[in-house]
Design a protein around this motif. Structure first.
Motif, PDB file in Angstrom:
ATOM      1  N   GLY A  41       0.777  -1.234   0.000  1.00 37.03           N
ATOM      2  CA  GLY A  41       0.000   0.000   0.000  1.00 37.03           C
ATOM      3  C   GLY A  41       0.803   1.275   0.000  1.00 37.03           C
ATOM      4  N   LEU A  42       2.114   1.195  -0.185  1.00 31.50           N
ATOM      5  CA  LEU A  42       2.974   2.375  -0.193  1.00 31.50           C
ATOM      6  C   LEU A  42       3.750   2.447  -1.503  1.00 31.50           C
ATOM      7  CD1 LEU A  42       4.400   2.307   3.442  1.00 31.50           C
ATOM      8  CD2 LEU A  42       2.501   3.665   2.568  1.00 31.50           C
ATOM      9  N   PHE A  43       4.021   3.677  -1.933  1.00 29.96           N
ATOM     10  CA  PHE A  43       4.629   3.889  -3.230  1.00 29.96           C
ATOM     11  C   PHE A  43       5.772   4.898  -3.120  1.00 29.96           C
ATOM     12  CE2 PHE A  43       0.027   3.630  -3.192  1.00 29.96           C
ATOM     13  CZ  PHE A  43      -0.160   2.386  -3.773  1.00 29.96           C
ATOM     14  N   PRO A  44       6.929   4.626  -3.753  1.00 32.92           N
ATOM     15  CA  PRO A  44       8.045   5.583  -3.695  1.00 32.92           C
ATOM     16  C   PRO A  44       7.670   6.889  -4.389  1.00 32.92           C
ATOM     17  CG  PRO A  44       8.748   3.435  -4.531  1.00 32.92           C
ATOM     18  CD  PRO A  44       7.263   3.430  -4.538  1.00 32.92           C
ATOM     19  N   ILE A  45       8.088   7.996  -3.832  1.00 32.31           N
ATOM     20  CA  ILE A  45       7.823   9.315  -4.413  1.00 32.31           C
ATOM     21  C   ILE A  45       9.031  10.201  -4.194  1.00 32.31           C
ATOM     22  CG2 ILE A  45       6.715  10.123  -2.299  1.00 32.31           C
ATOM     23  CD1 ILE A  45       5.690  11.199  -5.841  1.00 32.31           C
ATOM     24  N   LYS A  50      14.616  14.265  -2.828  1.00 30.91           N
ATOM     25  CA  LYS A  50      14.721  13.124  -1.930  1.00 30.91           C
ATOM     26  C   LYS A  50      13.508  12.204  -2.108  1.00 30.91           C
ATOM     27  CE  LYS A  50      18.559  14.213   0.260  1.00 30.91           C
ATOM     28  NZ  LYS A  50      19.759  13.347   0.265  1.00 30.91           N
ATOM     29  N   TRP A  51      13.695  10.948  -1.677  1.00 25.79           N
ATOM     30  CA  TRP A  51      12.652   9.938  -1.858  1.00 25.79           C
ATOM     31  C   TRP A  51      12.017   9.538  -0.536  1.00 25.79           C
ATOM     32  CZ3 TRP A  51      11.003   7.652  -6.480  1.00 25.79           C
ATOM     33  CH2 TRP A  51      11.704   8.057  -7.621  1.00 25.79           C
ATOM     34  N   GLY A  52      10.715   9.281  -0.602  1.00 28.09           N
ATOM     35  CA  GLY A  52       9.956   8.768   0.532  1.00 28.09           C
ATOM     36  C   GLY A  52       8.804   7.934   0.002  1.00 28.09           C
ATOM     37  N   TYR A  53       7.726   7.824   0.784  1.00 26.09           N
ATOM     38  CA  TYR A  53       6.607   6.957   0.390  1.00 26.09           C
ATOM     39  C   TYR A  53       5.268   7.614   0.701  1.00 26.09           C
ATOM     40  CZ  TYR A  53      10.159   3.344  -0.066  1.00 26.09           C
ATOM     41  OH  TYR A  53      11.269   2.633  -0.452  1.00 26.09           O
ATOM     42  N   ILE A  54       4.334   7.443  -0.235  1.00 27.72           N
ATOM     43  CA  ILE A  54       2.967   7.914  -0.040  1.00 27.72           C
ATOM     44  C   ILE A  54       2.020   6.739  -0.158  1.00 27.72           C
ATOM     45  CG2 ILE A  54       3.454  10.234  -0.924  1.00 27.72           C
ATOM     46  CD1 ILE A  54       2.152   9.351  -3.580  1.00 27.72           C
ATOM     47  N   ASN A  55       0.778   6.931   0.309  1.00 27.51           N
ATOM     48  CA  ASN A  55      -0.255   5.918   0.098  1.00 27.51           C
ATOM     49  C   ASN A  55      -1.075   6.283  -1.132  1.00 27.51           C
ATOM     50  OD1 ASN A  55      -2.012   7.955   0.898  1.00 27.51           O
ATOM     51  ND2 ASN A  55      -2.312   7.121   2.943  1.00 27.51           N
ATOM     52  N   GLU A  59      -1.114  10.746   0.567  1.00 28.35           N
ATOM     53  CA  GLU A  59      -0.639  11.194   1.880  1.00 28.35           C
ATOM     54  C   GLU A  59       0.777  10.670   2.121  1.00 28.35           C
ATOM     55  OE1 GLU A  59      -5.021  10.963   4.059  1.00 28.35           O
ATOM     56  OE2 GLU A  59      -3.677   9.222   4.057  1.00 28.35           O
ATOM     57  N   THR A  60       1.637  11.545   2.582  1.00 29.36           N
ATOM     58  CA  THR A  60       3.005  11.134   2.879  1.00 29.36           C
ATOM     59  C   THR A  60       3.023  10.293   4.147  1.00 29.36           C
ATOM     60  OG1 THR A  60       3.938  13.113   1.841  1.00 29.36           O
ATOM     61  CG2 THR A  60       5.347  11.919   3.387  1.00 29.36           C
ATOM     62  N   ILE A  61       3.453   9.054   4.004  1.00 29.72           N
ATOM     63  CA  ILE A  61       3.515   8.120   5.142  1.00 29.72           C
ATOM     64  C   ILE A  61       4.936   8.045   5.692  1.00 29.72           C
ATOM     65  CG2 ILE A  61       3.061   5.757   5.896  1.00 29.72           C
ATOM     66  CD1 ILE A  61       0.570   7.382   5.062  1.00 29.72           C
ATOM     67  N   ILE A  62       5.907   8.030   4.788  1.00 31.45           N
ATOM     68  CA  ILE A  62       7.319   8.034   5.183  1.00 31.45           C
ATOM     69  C   ILE A  62       7.960   9.230   4.489  1.00 31.45           C
ATOM     70  CG2 ILE A  62       9.512   6.773   5.136  1.00 31.45           C
ATOM     71  CD1 ILE A  62       7.865   4.184   4.998  1.00 31.45           C
ATOM     72  N   LYS A  63       8.471  10.166   5.254  1.00 31.82           N
ATOM     73  CA  LYS A  63       8.934  11.437   4.689  1.00 31.82           C
ATOM     74  C   LYS A  63      10.095  11.234   3.717  1.00 31.82           C
ATOM     75  CE  LYS A  63      12.137  12.729   8.431  1.00 31.82           C
ATOM     76  NZ  LYS A  63      12.455  13.771   9.425  1.00 31.82           N
ATOM     77  N   CYS A  64      10.203  12.160   2.788  1.00 36.78           N
ATOM     78  CA  CYS A  64      11.216  12.086   1.742  1.00 36.78           C
ATOM     79  C   CYS A  64      12.569  12.527   2.297  1.00 36.78           C
ATOM     80  CB  CYS A  64      10.811  12.965   0.561  1.00 36.78           C
ATOM     81  SG  CYS A  64       9.298  12.417  -0.263  1.00 36.78           S
ATOM     82  N   GLU A  65      13.417  11.541   2.584  1.00 33.65           N
ATOM     83  CA  GLU A  65      14.733  11.838   3.155  1.00 33.65           C
ATOM     84  C   GLU A  65      15.822  10.920   2.614  1.00 33.65           C
ATOM     85  OE1 GLU A  65      14.832  11.142   7.342  1.00 33.65           O
ATOM     86  OE2 GLU A  65      13.487   9.405   7.250  1.00 33.65           O
ATOM     87  N   TYR A  66      15.476  10.082   1.625  1.00 33.96           N
ATOM     88  CA  TYR A  66      16.446   9.115   1.108  1.00 33.96           C
ATOM     89  C   TYR A  66      16.913   9.525  -0.283  1.00 33.96           C
ATOM     90  CZ  TYR A  66      14.189   6.549   4.858  1.00 33.96           C
ATOM     91  OH  TYR A  66      13.670   6.198   6.066  1.00 33.96           O
ATOM     92  N   ASP A  67      18.119   9.111  -0.642  1.00 34.17           N
ATOM     93  CA  ASP A  67      18.670   9.448  -1.953  1.00 34.17           C
ATOM     94  C   ASP A  67      18.038   8.614  -3.065  1.00 34.17           C
ATOM     95  OD1 ASP A  67      20.601  11.458  -1.154  1.00 34.17           O
ATOM     96  OD2 ASP A  67      21.667   9.820  -0.158  1.00 34.17           O
ATOM     97  N   LYS A  70      13.265   2.004  -3.292  1.00 33.05           N
ATOM     98  CA  LYS A  70      12.634   0.979  -4.120  1.00 33.05           C
ATOM     99  C   LYS A  70      11.270   0.615  -3.539  1.00 33.05           C
ATOM    100  CE  LYS A  70      17.007  -1.120  -5.639  1.00 33.05           C
ATOM    101  NZ  LYS A  70      17.742  -2.393  -5.835  1.00 33.05           N
ATOM    102  N   SER A  71      10.519  -0.171  -4.300  1.00 29.72           N
ATOM    103  CA  SER A  71       9.201  -0.602  -3.854  1.00 29.72           C
ATOM    104  C   SER A  71       9.313  -1.592  -2.695  1.00 29.72           C
ATOM    105  CB  SER A  71       8.437  -1.256  -5.009  1.00 29.72           C
ATOM    106  OG  SER A  71       8.217  -0.333  -6.047  1.00 29.72           O
ATOM    107  N   PHE A  72       8.242  -1.697  -1.917  1.00 29.36           N
ATOM    108  CA  PHE A  72       8.203  -2.651  -0.820  1.00 29.36           C
ATOM    109  C   PHE A  72       8.040  -4.074  -1.336  1.00 29.36           C
ATOM    110  CE2 PHE A  72       7.584   1.016   1.838  1.00 29.36           C
ATOM    111  CZ  PHE A  72       8.088   0.625   3.067  1.00 29.36           C
ATOM    112  N   SER A  73       8.634  -4.999  -0.634  1.00 24.18           N
ATOM    113  CA  SER A  73       8.479  -6.425  -0.903  1.00 24.18           C
ATOM    114  C   SER A  73       8.564  -7.163   0.420  1.00 24.18           C
ATOM    115  CB  SER A  73       9.576  -6.918  -1.854  1.00 24.18           C
ATOM    116  OG  SER A  73       9.456  -8.305  -2.087  1.00 24.18           O
ATOM    117  N   GLU A  74       7.520  -7.917   0.732  1.00 23.81           N
ATOM    118  CA  GLU A  74       7.444  -8.655   1.996  1.00 23.81           C
ATOM    119  C   GLU A  74       7.636  -7.730   3.194  1.00 23.81           C
ATOM    120  OE1 GLU A  74       9.956 -12.130   1.878  1.00 23.81           O
ATOM    121  OE2 GLU A  74       8.738 -13.049   0.316  1.00 23.81           O
TER     122      GLU A  74
END
Length: 229
Positions: A41-45, A50-55, A59-67, A70-74
């Protein structure tokens, strides 16, 4: 002059904000149209470089702070810190595996392919979700994701099936199918030795076959390919 500089800064900020919103809107549109990997249910943005994740609502679920992200797996996603390397976070943004790897794949069946430096060498390995080593891999070509404890790999131009310790379970002796994961417990491989032969006034392609094995190496179906030109 100060007013002009202030005005320029405001315009720049508004422009960046609008661009970020357009990127986010584009991702949401892709998600709704099923053109984007939907995992956990989360997508890289990417936002402000910077990169983070939205639903799916944007809505930003994980703030954009990464260089890079990738997509979630397991339940885990690979994130990049350019100063340290790749690591993994969970769906709350908590770091599960510290960034340190120069290369990572994605988790499948509880393990993930990584590369790391050891002295002057690059080690090709599979790790578990607790960052312990599952096995050191000596295989470089056409390794599939693991499914139900099995993966396919091409060794000396023959497709073999390995377990989660890296041990060869069986050799299919077929050249094609390495890199394709098992599906519903079935491993499918095929030959590439067919040829055209004369049958009466027509030519017929013959000699190729497709084989189906279970995860223990038992051949339960073999289909010969034969068709007219």
């Amino acid at each position: 002059m100060k007013n002009l500089i202030t005005f320029s800064i405001i315009i720049f900020i508004i422009s960046c904000s609008q661009r970020s919103q357009r990127e986010k809107t584009s991702v949401i549109s892709s998600v709704k149209n099923r053109n984007f990997p939907i995992k956990n249910g989360l997508f890289p943005i990417k936002e402000y470089g910077k990169w983070g994740y939205i639903n799916s609502k944007g809505e930003t679920i994980i703030k954009c702070e990464y260089d890079l992200a990738k997509s979630f797996s397991e339940g885990l996603a690979a994130i990049l810190d350019e100063q340290k390397g790749w690591g993994f976070i969970d769906t709350t943004g908590k770091i599960i595996i510290e960034p340190k790897y120069p290369y990572v794949g994605e988790f499948s069946d509880g393990i993930c392919n990584v590369r790391y430096r050891k002295e002057a060498n690059i080690v090709n390995a599979y790790i578990k979700t607790n960052d312990s080593i599952a096995f050191i891999s000596k295989y470089e070509k056409n390794i599939s994701p693991f499914v139900d404890g099995r993966a396919t790999v091409t060794i000396n131009n023959e497709v073999c099936v390995i377990d989660k310790t890296g041990k060869i379970v069986f050799n299919t002796h077929c050249p094609t199918g390495g890199g394709w994961p098992p599906q519903d417990g079935v491993i499918r491989v095929w030959t590439r030795t067919g040829r055209w032969v004369k049958e009466g006034l027509s030519e017929v392609w013959t000699g190729d076959s497709t084989k189906y094995y279970n995860k223990n190496g038992e051949l339960f179906l073999k289909m010969e390919e034969k068709h007219d030109n």
